[in-house]
Scaffold this motif. Sequence first.
Motif, PDB file in Angstrom:
ATOM      1  N   GLU A 220       0.941  -1.511  -0.260  1.00 35.25           N
ATOM      2  CA  GLU A 220      -0.086   0.115   0.151  1.00 35.25           C
ATOM      3  C   GLU A 220       0.982   1.728   0.221  1.00 35.25           C
ATOM      4  O   GLU A 220       0.278   2.469   0.297  1.00 35.25           O
ATOM      5  CB  GLU A 220      -0.642  -0.259   1.137  1.00 35.25           C
TER       6      GLU A 220
ATOM      7  N   SER B  45       3.709 -16.291  -2.982  1.00 36.71           N
ATOM      8  CA  SER B  45       2.297 -16.958  -3.146  1.00 36.71           C
ATOM      9  C   SER B  45       2.438 -18.099  -3.646  1.00 36.71           C
ATOM     10  O   SER B  45       1.283 -19.102  -3.951  1.00 36.71           O
ATOM     11  CB  SER B  45       2.145 -16.219  -3.874  1.00 36.71           C
TER      12      SER B  45
ATOM     13  N   GLU C 189      -4.353 -14.862  10.430  1.00 40.30           N
ATOM     14  CA  GLU C 189      -4.848 -14.142  10.073  1.00 40.30           C
ATOM     15  C   GLU C 189      -5.387 -13.504  11.047  1.00 40.30           C
ATOM     16  O   GLU C 189      -6.156 -12.537  12.116  1.00 40.30           O
ATOM     17  CB  GLU C 189      -5.744 -13.810   8.729  1.00 40.30           C
TER      18      GLU C 189
ATOM     19  N   MET D 151      -0.352 -10.076  -4.595  1.00 39.15           N
ATOM     20  CA  MET D 151      -1.760  -9.213  -4.126  1.00 39.15           C
ATOM     21  C   MET D 151      -2.353 -10.679  -3.921  1.00 39.15           C
ATOM     22  O   MET D 151      -3.086 -10.468  -3.698  1.00 39.15           O
ATOM     23  CB  MET D 151      -2.202  -8.533  -5.051  1.00 39.15           C
ATOM     24  N   LYS D 152      -2.995 -11.927  -5.166  1.00 35.11           N
ATOM     25  CA  LYS D 152      -4.136 -12.280  -5.552  1.00 35.11           C
ATOM     26  C   LYS D 152      -3.924 -13.797  -4.243  1.00 35.11           C
ATOM     27  O   LYS D 152      -4.682 -13.503  -3.317  1.00 35.11           O
ATOM     28  CB  LYS D 152      -3.774 -13.612  -6.600  1.00 35.11           C
ATOM     29  N   TYR D 153      -3.031 -13.765  -3.355  1.00 37.43           N
ATOM     30  CA  TYR D 153      -2.552 -14.858  -2.340  1.00 37.43           C
ATOM     31  C   TYR D 153      -3.419 -14.287  -1.323  1.00 37.43           C
ATOM     32  O   TYR D 153      -3.735 -14.312  -0.288  1.00 37.43           O
ATOM     33  CB  TYR D 153      -1.074 -14.715  -2.292  1.00 37.43           C
ATOM     34  N   LEU D 154      -2.730 -12.573  -1.523  1.00 39.87           N
ATOM     35  CA  LEU D 154      -3.230 -12.099  -0.558  1.00 39.87           C
ATOM     36  C   LEU D 154      -4.588 -11.996   0.057  1.00 39.87           C
ATOM     37  O   LEU D 154      -5.438 -11.752   1.414  1.00 39.87           O
ATOM     38  CB  LEU D 154      -2.702 -10.518  -0.320  1.00 39.87           C
ATOM     39  N   GLU D 155      -5.082 -11.667  -1.359  1.00 42.42           N
ATOM     40  CA  GLU D 155      -6.745 -11.837  -1.152  1.00 42.42           C
ATOM     41  C   GLU D 155      -7.624 -12.302  -0.883  1.00 42.42           C
ATOM     42  O   GLU D 155      -8.808 -12.798  -0.316  1.00 42.42           O
ATOM     43  CB  GLU D 155      -7.220 -11.322  -2.623  1.00 42.42           C
ATOM     44  N   LYS D 156      -7.186 -13.737  -1.666  1.00 40.06           N
ATOM     45  CA  LYS D 156      -7.312 -14.726  -1.457  1.00 40.06           C
ATOM     46  C   LYS D 156      -7.559 -15.722   0.014  1.00 40.06           C
ATOM     47  O   LYS D 156      -8.616 -16.271   0.683  1.00 40.06           O
ATOM     48  CB  LYS D 156      -6.686 -16.213  -2.098  1.00 40.06           C
TER      49      LYS D 156
ATOM     50  N   GLY E 229      -7.343 -13.333   2.477  1.00 44.40           N
ATOM     51  CA  GLY E 229      -8.378 -12.462   3.240  1.00 44.40           C
ATOM     52  C   GLY E 229      -7.169 -11.629   4.172  1.00 44.40           C
ATOM     53  O   GLY E 229      -7.502 -11.058   5.358  1.00 44.40           O
TER      54      GLY E 229
ATOM     55  N   THR F   9      -5.292  -8.654   6.124  1.00 42.56           N
ATOM     56  CA  THR F   9      -5.640  -7.231   5.916  1.00 42.56           C
ATOM     57  C   THR F   9      -3.869  -6.912   6.754  1.00 42.56           C
ATOM     58  O   THR F   9      -3.949  -5.643   7.299  1.00 42.56           O
ATOM     59  CB  THR F   9      -6.741  -6.642   7.224  1.00 42.56           C
TER      60      THR F   9
END
Length: 191
Positions: A64, A85, A98, A125-130, A132, A134
Amino acid sequence: MTEENLASTEQTIQPKARPQWGRIFVWSGLTILLAIVGLALLRNQQGPVQIGKSAPDFSLTSFEGKEISLSSLSGKVIVLNFWASWCKPCEQEAADLEEAWRYYQPRGDVAFVGIDWTDTEPNAMKYLEKFGITYPNGPDLGTRISQSYRTTGVPETYIIDKQGILRYIKISPFLSTQEIYNAIDPLLTTP
């Protein structure tokens, strides 16, 4: 002086030898290379950073764009997790990390930092989204942070106390949130 003596004298006079720069450069380069290899071998023999010693400082720019460093988190228990990832064992612990982060976040005295190791940003980024995720995460550009912690792969987690002392190392995935709590809780009771 006879002509014969003069010719003999001329034949024995050799031109002054010039330095052979090519050889000098090769030997200098070889010496430097051997010194670098020697230092790397010495560093590898040291093994991972030691529990009970000051944790190496680091500087990380999160995905970010936020700057994070060990010194900026002073006074907090820090959970430093190295992941990628493409790492299947990392996936085993992602949800537990998490969940533990969400449990400790309201306290304000525990910080989780994810360090993405040898990965691409889109995959990270896909890994972090998958999963969740934060808590703050960022790339280990040039593997500087993993080198300072002398990691051997991923996942690896380093837990640092409020004074910046390394107190716990996990070189494999956490198997449960309880295992994470057991590593962090004792550090919260110390000043």
